[in-house]
Design an enzyme around this catalytic site. Structure first.
Site, short mmCIF file in Angstrom:
data_model
loop_
_atom_site.label_atom_id
_atom_site.label_comp_id
_atom_site.label_asym_id
_atom_site.label_seq_id
_atom_site.Cartn_x
_atom_site.Cartn_y
_atom_site.Cartn_z
N HIS A 73 0.83 -1.20 0.00
CA HIS A 73 0.00 0.00 0.00
C HIS A 73 0.87 1.26 0.00
O HIS A 73 0.48 2.30 -0.53
CB HIS A 73 -0.93 0.03 1.22
CG HIS A 73 -2.03 -0.98 1.15
ND1 HIS A 73 -1.85 -2.29 1.53
CD2 HIS A 73 -3.32 -0.87 0.74
CE1 HIS A 73 -2.99 -2.95 1.37
NE2 HIS A 73 -3.89 -2.11 0.88
N ASP A 83 -4.61 -5.13 -8.39
CA ASP A 83 -4.88 -4.62 -7.06
C ASP A 83 -5.13 -3.12 -7.23
O ASP A 83 -4.97 -2.56 -8.32
CB ASP A 83 -3.71 -4.91 -6.12
CG ASP A 83 -4.13 -4.93 -4.65
OD1 ASP A 83 -5.23 -4.45 -4.32
OD2 ASP A 83 -3.34 -5.44 -3.82
#
Length: 424
Positions: free
Chosen positions: A249, A322
């Site tokens: 992330h 993603d």
């Protein structure tokens, strides 16, 4: 373009006979016998995927690739966030502006059961021609976007500890049933990573465990459970996010497994998911030098997404990125180039681009310039439409029922299953 409610045209052959009732007309014999009249064959029904694809403009095809998060609790909710990000104030207007193929729900979209049903129904009405993939991350456990409404099932780590694949299947089926009742038809689950690194900050108990064979059995069972509920399942994060100490992330992890180690540790759950008929596989924003020495994350790697996942493992379904707003996807290229490179690598579904207008413009420009061929675009759109068709979305526009959702969510049966898995 209407794709729902396609009609099969049946041609009936009429039996001839001019004689009155009760008489038998003479039958010619010998040389006077008339040749048999060929029966009229029914016209083949048009293929709904081909029909939908044929009716789309290039702009509409490009829109099918994108799945952003929208802001608001109804399709008509006005939001400054939507306006700032997408140039349209309501989810319905964003869907129509970009011809979106899908949306993803987060807790900020969730207030009550009836409200979510109204939201998903409203967004489907806004989509008009081709229904949306409505997705969420309902892994259960640590990542549970719909936890305010749904049964509190244990996460994959706890299910894996039971060593009972039938529980994995049952929980996935119950989760899928609750999601479908809310109007959600795609879950970004199960996690197929093998968590072999105790310092892993992003996977941990989201995985079924650290034994590749056990994880493979649990993943296979979960895929079948989601299929039982007619909700699309997604195995993630390919080629395997289990051995990292960096969170993708915020950074770009590097996995140092050799090809042999990948085959032994990371590959088995994905092979099992594919064998079980998984609908989608999500890429990881990780660098895997022994699989692709370019330094690009797997999400942007043609050797990994096309060479490994498509060609070596034989996966024919939807490849999803993603979230493209994550740091791991954005370390080398700008938001438009990230989207283009993901498509060129083999991705079909572009999840949560950091800048949707820029990503959409870049992909559209790449198609018009020939950098992304129309054939390549059609391949992705066909896979997305095929997924929608497999879940019944092209045959009939989906409509969720608040009454059915109230009956299904947190039912006594599901709460009993959750307690059984928890050992309570």
């Amino acid at each position: 373009m209407a794709t729902a409610g396609l009609l099969t045209i049946m041609l009936a052959a009429c039996a001839g006979g001019g004689g009155s009732a009760g008489t038998t007309p003479a039958t010619p014999t010998g040389s006077e016998a008339a040749p048999p009249t060929p029966s009229a064959s029914p016209s083949p029904s048009p293929d709904p995927v081909e029909s939908a694809l044929a009716g789309m403009s290039v702009e509409e095809k490009v829109g099918q690739l994108f799945m952003p998060v929208l802001y608001g609790t109804s399709a008509s909710s006005e939001s400054g966030e939507n306006h700032a990000r997408y140039g349209a104030r309501t989810p319905a207007k964003v869907i129509r502006k970009y011809h979106l193929g899908g949306v993803i729900l987060f807790p900020q979209n969730v207030r009550s059961t009836s409200q979510v049903v109204d939201l998903t129904n409203g967004m489907q009405r806004a989509a008009k021609g081709v229904p949306l993939l409505v997705a969420t991350d309902q892994e259960n456990g640590p990542v549970s976007r719909m936890s305010a409404l749904m049964t509190d099932f244990p996460g994959a780590g706890r299910i894996g500890a039971t060593k009972d694949p039938s529980l994995s299947r049952a929980v996935a089926a119950a989760t899928g049933k609750e999601l479908r009742a809310l109007g959600v038809n795609l879950d970004f689950a199960p996690v197929a990573d093998v968590n072999v690194n105790p310092r892993n900050p992003v996977i941990g108990t989201r995985a079924f465990g650290d034994d590749p064979k056990k994880v493979a059995r649990m993943v296979s069972a979960a895929v079948k459970g989601f299929d039982d509920a007619k909700v699309a399942a997604t195995a993630k994060h390919f080629p395997g996010h289990g051995d990292t100490s960096v969170d993708s992330h915020t950074g770009l992890p590097v996995i140092k497994h050799t090809k042999a180690e990948w085959e032994r540790i990371d590959a088995p759950p994905f092979r099992a998911a594919i064998a079980a008929g998984v609908d989608a596989v999500m890429s990881a924003h990780i660098v895997f030098p022994k699989l692709d020495p370019s330094g690009d994350p797997a999400t942007l790697s043609k050797p990994i997404l096309t060479g490994l996942l498509r060609e070596k493992l034989g996966f024919e379904g939807v490849i999803s990125t993603d979230a493209l707003n994550m740091g791991g996807a954005r370390t080398k290229y700008d938001d438009g180039e990230v989207a283009v490179r993901a498509v060129l690598a083999g991705a079909d579904l572009l999840l949560m681009p950091n800048d949707l207008p820029e990503a959409h413009r870049a992909v559209l420009a790449a198609v018009k310039s020939g950098r992304i061929s129309e054939q390549r675009l059609d391949e992705s759109v066909t896979r997305l439409l095929t997924l929608k068709q497999s879940k019944g979305l092209l045959a009939e526009a989906p409509v969720a029922s608040a009454e059915e959702a109230a009956r299904v969510l947190r039912s006594a049966e599901h709460r009993k299953l959750a307690a059984r898995v928890s050992g309570d």
